[in-house]
Scaffold this active site. Structure first.
Site, PDB file in Angstrom:
ATOM      1  N   ASP A 167      47.099  53.151  36.246  1.00  0.00           N
ATOM      2  CA  ASP A 167      45.826  53.795  35.914  1.00  0.00           C
ATOM      3  C   ASP A 167      44.731  52.724  35.960  1.00  0.00           C
ATOM      4  O   ASP A 167      44.541  51.985  35.002  1.00  0.00           O
ATOM      5  CB  ASP A 167      45.892  54.455  34.534  1.00  0.00           C
ATOM      6  CG  ASP A 167      44.714  55.382  34.302  1.00  0.00           C
ATOM      7  OD1 ASP A 167      44.742  56.509  34.816  1.00  0.00           O
ATOM      8  OD2 ASP A 167      43.750  54.972  33.615  1.00  0.00           O
ATOM      9  N   GLU A 192      41.155  50.776  36.016  1.00  0.00           N
ATOM     10  CA  GLU A 192      39.792  50.864  35.484  1.00  0.00           C
ATOM     11  C   GLU A 192      38.879  50.258  36.535  1.00  0.00           C
ATOM     12  O   GLU A 192      39.241  49.261  37.186  1.00  0.00           O
ATOM     13  CB  GLU A 192      39.658  50.128  34.153  1.00  0.00           C
ATOM     14  CG  GLU A 192      40.468  50.753  33.020  1.00  0.00           C
ATOM     15  CD  GLU A 192      40.162  52.224  32.776  1.00  0.00           C
ATOM     16  OE1 GLU A 192      38.971  52.611  32.823  1.00  0.00           O
ATOM     17  OE2 GLU A 192      41.120  53.004  32.593  1.00  0.00           O
ATOM     18  N   ASP A 210      43.021  57.457  41.593  1.00  0.00           N
ATOM     19  CA  ASP A 210      43.434  56.048  41.526  1.00  0.00           C
ATOM     20  C   ASP A 210      43.777  55.509  42.906  1.00  0.00           C
ATOM     21  O   ASP A 210      43.354  54.411  43.282  1.00  0.00           O
ATOM     22  CB  ASP A 210      44.623  55.875  40.571  1.00  0.00           C
ATOM     23  CG  ASP A 210      44.208  56.079  39.128  1.00  0.00           C
ATOM     24  OD1 ASP A 210      43.770  55.109  38.504  1.00  0.00           O
ATOM     25  OD2 ASP A 210      44.313  57.219  38.652  1.00  0.00           O
ATOM     26  N   HIS A 269      40.684  54.621  27.868  1.00  0.00           N
ATOM     27  CA  HIS A 269      40.026  53.912  28.973  1.00  0.00           C
ATOM     28  C   HIS A 269      40.386  52.432  29.030  1.00  0.00           C
ATOM     29  O   HIS A 269      39.771  51.689  29.800  1.00  0.00           O
ATOM     30  CB  HIS A 269      38.506  54.112  28.946  1.00  0.00           C
ATOM     31  CG  HIS A 269      38.105  55.553  29.049  1.00  0.00           C
ATOM     32  ND1 HIS A 269      38.349  56.312  30.172  1.00  0.00           N
ATOM     33  CD2 HIS A 269      37.527  56.384  28.136  1.00  0.00           C
ATOM     34  CE1 HIS A 269      37.919  57.544  29.957  1.00  0.00           C
ATOM     35  NE2 HIS A 269      37.426  57.620  28.741  1.00  0.00           N
ATOM     36  N   ASP A 308      46.135  53.602  28.766  1.00  0.00           N
ATOM     37  CA  ASP A 308      46.207  54.890  29.476  1.00  0.00           C
ATOM     38  C   ASP A 308      47.541  55.015  30.203  1.00  0.00           C
ATOM     39  O   ASP A 308      48.198  56.060  30.148  1.00  0.00           O
ATOM     40  CB  ASP A 308      45.061  55.012  30.480  1.00  0.00           C
ATOM     41  CG  ASP A 308      43.731  55.421  29.837  1.00  0.00           C
ATOM     42  OD1 ASP A 308      43.723  55.714  28.628  1.00  0.00           O
ATOM     43  OD2 ASP A 308      42.719  55.439  30.554  1.00  0.00           O
TER      44      ASP A 308
END
Length: 318
Positions: A103, A105, A203, A262, A267
């Protein structure tokens, strides 16, 4: 209690409970009596109250948390698996040895203006062992953005990633090289089969795709196919797409978010918790999306089960 004992004594909703019921399932044409038995039991399970479901799940030492539809699916799949195991042992190669939950960022601005270019600033992986149903290892590295090296206040507040963190981080090609080395050390794609798993399509199809173009490297082959857990969850528990956000999936399964929302690693850990529960409930997590010629494509559920290739560093673009 052995599964054989469980199959003979407990996994069957008793005949006294099903006899005399008006079961529409019996009108279907089944090729094998075991499927008729499963269908009859499913009909009974559909009429159970939430407390009856929880009581029966507790009897089988299964997880009792979750909304009613989740509990029904859990009990049906447990019963089905036990009956089919009595009929013939289930092939142990029906899933990957490992699932790599990712995941990312990325850089962002409030309102996400359409012209803004998102760059990956955190690359986490959570390694889920599908046999033990445990998180076996984690990887996390931050990434220095190139196009927008200064993070917005909105991005810092949302992700918890500070300017100092990204200033000291490696650029994306070096971090990707570190990721690949980490995966190789764990013999993924060589000794063990594996698949990537994400929460949604973005993603891989957006963030990784854009980042590879920015970094002037080809898209890595190991990430060309993945499991979109939102699709898997929606199809398995029969819920609409608007009920497949991370926090809603956790809530429906009777779990709370653990950690900082986040944070890419937190996550990923929570997504892994959902994947574990789905595997426990009898879901066969399979690749359902892929990238082809730079475009997002759907993978059919009838496609052969193939693991991702051994990770290799992609070549630089001309």
């Amino acid at each position: 209690m052995t599964s054989d004992t469980c199959g003979r004594q407990h996994c069957r909703i008793s005949d006294q409970e099903t006899n005399g019921k008006n079961l529409t399932a019996s009108s279907h044409d089944f090729s094998d009596p075991v499927y008729k038995e499963i269908a009859i039991t499913n009909g009974y399970i559909n009429r159970m109250t939430r407390e009856e479901l929880r009581s029966k799940l507790a009897e089988f030492k299964l997880e009792t948390r979750g909304v009613k539809d989740v509990l029904k699916k859990r009990l049906k799949n447990y019963y089905k698996k036990q009956k089919l195991m009595q009929k013939e042992p289930i092939n142990g190669d029906s899933c990957y040895d490992y699932i790599c939950v990712v995941d990312f960022e990325a850089t962002c601005e409030e309102g996400n203006p359409p012209e803004f270019v998102h760059e990956i600033i955190e690359f986490p992986i959570v390694l889920l062992n599908t046999r033990t149903l445990e998180i076996e290892d984690t990887f996390q590295q931050y990434v220095k953005p190139e196009i927008n090296p200064k993070l917005s206040n909105f991005c810092i507040s949302l992700t918890g990633i500070t300017q100092d963190i990204v200033d000291k981080a490696d650029t994306f090609p070096q971090v990707l090289q570190n990721v690949i080395e980490w995966m190789r050390q764990r013999e993924l794609g060589t000794k063990y089969s594996y698949s990537m798993l994400t929460d949604g399509s973005w993603d891989m199809s957006k963030f990784l795709n854009i980042q590879c173009r920015i970094s002037r490297i080809k898209y890595p082959s190991f990430a060309k196919k993945w499991i979109n857990i939102r699709k898997s969850y929606g199809n398995f528990y029969k819920v609409p797409r608007n009920q497949t956000k991370l926090t809603i999936m956790l809530e429906k399964l009777g779990m709370n978010y653990d950690g900082r929302p986040h944070s890419g690693l937190d996550d990923s850990k929570n997504i892994a918790r959902i994947a574990i529960r789905m595997l426990q409930d009898g879901c066969e997590l399979r690749v359902n999306e892929r990238m082809h010629a730079g475009q997002l494509m759907t993978v059919s559920s009838s496609a052969p089960l193939e693991g991702a290739p051994a990770p290799q560093m992609p070549r630089y673009r001309n």
